[in-house]
Design a protein around this motif. Structure first.
Motif, mmCIF file in Angstrom:
data_model
loop_
_atom_site.group_PDB
_atom_site.id
_atom_site.type_symbol
_atom_site.label_atom_id
_atom_site.label_comp_id
_atom_site.label_asym_id
_atom_site.label_seq_id
_atom_site.Cartn_x
_atom_site.Cartn_y
_atom_site.Cartn_z
ATOM 1 N N GLU A 74 0.791 -1.158 -0.126
ATOM 2 C CA GLU A 74 -0.029 -0.184 -0.247
ATOM 3 C C GLU A 74 0.858 1.137 0.020
ATOM 4 N N ARG A 75 1.884 1.119 0.879
ATOM 5 C CA ARG A 75 2.882 2.373 0.797
ATOM 6 C C ARG A 75 3.271 2.598 -0.673
ATOM 7 N N LEU A 76 3.830 1.613 -1.333
ATOM 8 C CA LEU A 76 4.290 1.718 -2.635
ATOM 9 C C LEU A 76 3.181 2.450 -3.751
ATOM 10 N N LEU A 77 2.258 1.788 -3.534
ATOM 11 C CA LEU A 77 0.978 2.246 -4.416
ATOM 12 C C LEU A 77 0.991 3.665 -4.292
ATOM 13 N N ARG A 78 0.892 4.277 -3.045
ATOM 14 C CA ARG A 78 0.877 5.726 -2.844
ATOM 15 C C ARG A 78 1.863 6.471 -3.084
ATOM 16 N N ALA A 79 3.213 5.981 -2.733
ATOM 17 C CA ALA A 79 4.361 6.852 -3.163
ATOM 18 C C ALA A 79 4.877 6.659 -4.487
ATOM 19 N N GLU A 80 4.937 5.450 -4.989
ATOM 20 C CA GLU A 80 5.421 5.366 -6.390
ATOM 21 C C GLU A 80 4.650 4.361 -7.180
ATOM 22 N N PRO A 81 3.334 4.700 -7.436
ATOM 23 C CA PRO A 81 2.626 3.816 -8.322
ATOM 24 C C PRO A 81 2.927 3.467 -9.810
ATOM 25 N N ALA A 82 4.082 4.220 -10.269
ATOM 26 C CA ALA A 82 4.490 3.968 -11.555
ATOM 27 C C ALA A 82 5.381 2.634 -11.445
ATOM 28 N N LEU A 83 5.580 2.303 -10.354
ATOM 29 C CA LEU A 83 6.547 1.094 -10.231
ATOM 30 C C LEU A 83 5.783 -0.351 -10.230
ATOM 31 N N VAL A 84 4.461 -0.053 -10.031
ATOM 32 C CA VAL A 84 3.707 -1.297 -9.995
ATOM 33 C C VAL A 84 2.954 -1.376 -11.281
#
Length: 341
Positions: free
Chosen positions: A154-164
Motif C-alpha cells: 500500500e505504501r508503494l502504491l501511494r508513493a510510487e505507483p508507476a513502479l507497479v
C-alpha cells in the motif's frame, strides 16, 4: 566489471614527484557500468500447466526497507568457489566487493523462512529471510525481487505507483498472494528503478554477512496478463545478478525451470527450487548448476527424491533435498516439519 588502472607512465612521473613518500602504488579508477542489455526472448511459459505456486513463506516477514542485523565479522563461506567477481560497485554499494562463493554441492541445508531456528549440527547451509540474522554457516538471504512484500504494497502504491504493473487502471496482484503486487518491468527505465529499490535489500544482505541471495518470484511474468515478457524478466534479472555480485553475494535462481538456461547465462550461481522432484524438474536445474537446494512439501515426493539420491545410479550431483511444511514454520510450532536426506 574489472577495474582499470592508471597508465604506467603517469605512475612513474607521480612516483618521482612524491619520492619522499613512504609508498607509491597505482590506484584503481572505478569502471563505469552500463545496464545489461535485454536478453533475447525465452521460451514460452508453462504457466497454464504449472502447479500452484508454493507459499511465499516470508510474505508477512520481510520488508524492502528493513535491513538484516549486521554481524561483527561475516564468516567465510565454506565449499566450492564460483568464479571471482570484482565488478564496479553499483548504486548503493559502498564496500569493496567480496569473493562470491558457493556451498559444497550436496551439502545439507535448512529452509528457515517461517522463523529462525538454531540449525542442526550437521547443517551446512541455511536459507533465511532478509530481516533475519545470518548463522555464520553458508547463509542464503531471501529477497522478494519481482513482487512487493505485503507490508510494503500500500505504501508503494501511494508513493510510487508507476513502479507497479497496472491493467485497466488496477494494480496487477498475485492471485495466490493478493496482498502482493507485481513490479512493472516493461521498460528499461522502470527496470532500473525497481532494481535500485530491490538492490538496497540485496546490499543489506551482503552487509549483514550473508553469502548468497535467493530472489523470489522470477515467474511473476506468468501472472502479468501478458504485460511482462520473458525478455523483460531476463533484462531485469541481469541487473539483480550484477547487484548481488557487486555486494559479494552468489545469486540463486528461484524456481522457473523454463528460464534456467537463460538465467544461468546471465551469471546466476545456484538454484533454490520448490518441489522440483514433485514436478520432475530437478534434472533441468542440476544440468545447468553445480548446487541445487530443493524444498519438497509432499512426503511421497521427498521420499522418492531421497531414494534416488541414495543410489549412485540415480543420484544427481549437487542436489540437496529437504522436506518442509508449507508454512515453513519454526521447529517449535506444532505443524512444523523439518527433514533432510
Amino acid at each position: 566489471m574489472p577495474t582499470t588502472t592508471r597508465s604506467a607512465t603517469v605512475l612513474v612521473v607521480a612516483c618521482a614527484v612524491v619520492l619522499l613518500l613512504p609508498a607509491c602504488r597505482p590506484t584503481a579508477d572505478p569502471a563505469t557500468a552500463s545496464p545489461p542489455a535485454g536478453t533475447p526472448g525465452a521460451t514460452a511459459s508453462a504457466a497454464d500447466t504449472a502447479p500452484p505456486a508454493a507459499p511465499h513463506a516470508t510474505a508477512s516477514l520481510a520488508t524492502e526497507d528493513a535491513a538484516p542485523s549486521p554481524t561483527a565479522t561475516p564468516s567465510p563461506a565454506a565449499g566450492t568457489s564460483a568464479p571471482d567477481v570484482t565488478p564496479t560497485p553499483g548504486p548503493g554499494v559502498t564496500t569493496a566487493p567480496r569473493t562470491v562463493t558457493l556451498p559444497t554441492p550436496g551439502a545439507r541445508f535448512e529452509y528457515q523462512l517461517g522463523g529462525a531456528d538454531e540449525p542442526s549440527e550437521d547443517t551446512a547451509v541455511v536459507v533465511r529471510d532478509s530481516t533475519a540474522t545470518p548463522t555464520g554457516r553458508y547463509d542464503v538471504c531471501y529477497v522478494n525481487g519481482f513482487q512487493t512484500q505485503p507490508s510494503q504494497t500500500e505504501r508503494l502504491l501511494r508513493a510510487e505507483p508507476a513502479l507497479v504493473l497496472h491493467h485497466a487502471g488496477e494494480p496487477v496482484r498475485d492471485d495466490g498472494w493478493p496482498d502482493e503486487v507485481l513490479y512493472d518491468l516493461t521498460t528499461p527505465e522502470l527496470r532500473a528503478r525497481v532494481a535500485e529499490r530491490v538492490g538496497h535489500v540485496i546490499d543489506a544482505c551482503g552487509a549483514a554477512g550473508f553469502d548468497a541471495v535467493e530472489v523470489d518470484n522470477l515467474d511473476s511474468y506468468t501472472r502479468s496478463l501478458g504485460r511482462i515478457t520473458p525478455a523483460d524478466t531476463l533484462a531485469y534479472t541481469a541487473l539483480l545478478v550484477e547487484r548481488a555480485h557487486a555486494a559479494g553475494l552468489a545469486f540463486a535462481q528461484k524456481n522457473t525451470a523454463e528460464l534456467t538456461t537463460q538465467v544461468r547465462a546471465l551469471g546466476a550461481d545456484l538454484v533454490v527450487a520448490e518441489e522440483c522432484r514433485e514436478w520432475q524438474e530437478c534434472h533441468v536445474y542440476t544440468a545447468a548448476y553445480p548446487v541445487v537446494l530443493d524444498v519438497e512439501y509432499d512426503r511421497a515426493a521427498f521420499d522418492a527424491a531421497c531414494a534416488e539420491q541414495s543410489s549412485p545410479a540415480t543420484r544427481a550431483a549437487g542436489l540437496s533435498v529437504v522436506l518442509r511444511d508449507r508454512d515453513v514454520a519454526p521447529r517449535g510450532a506444532p505443524e512444523a516439519v523439518h527433514e533432510a536426506c
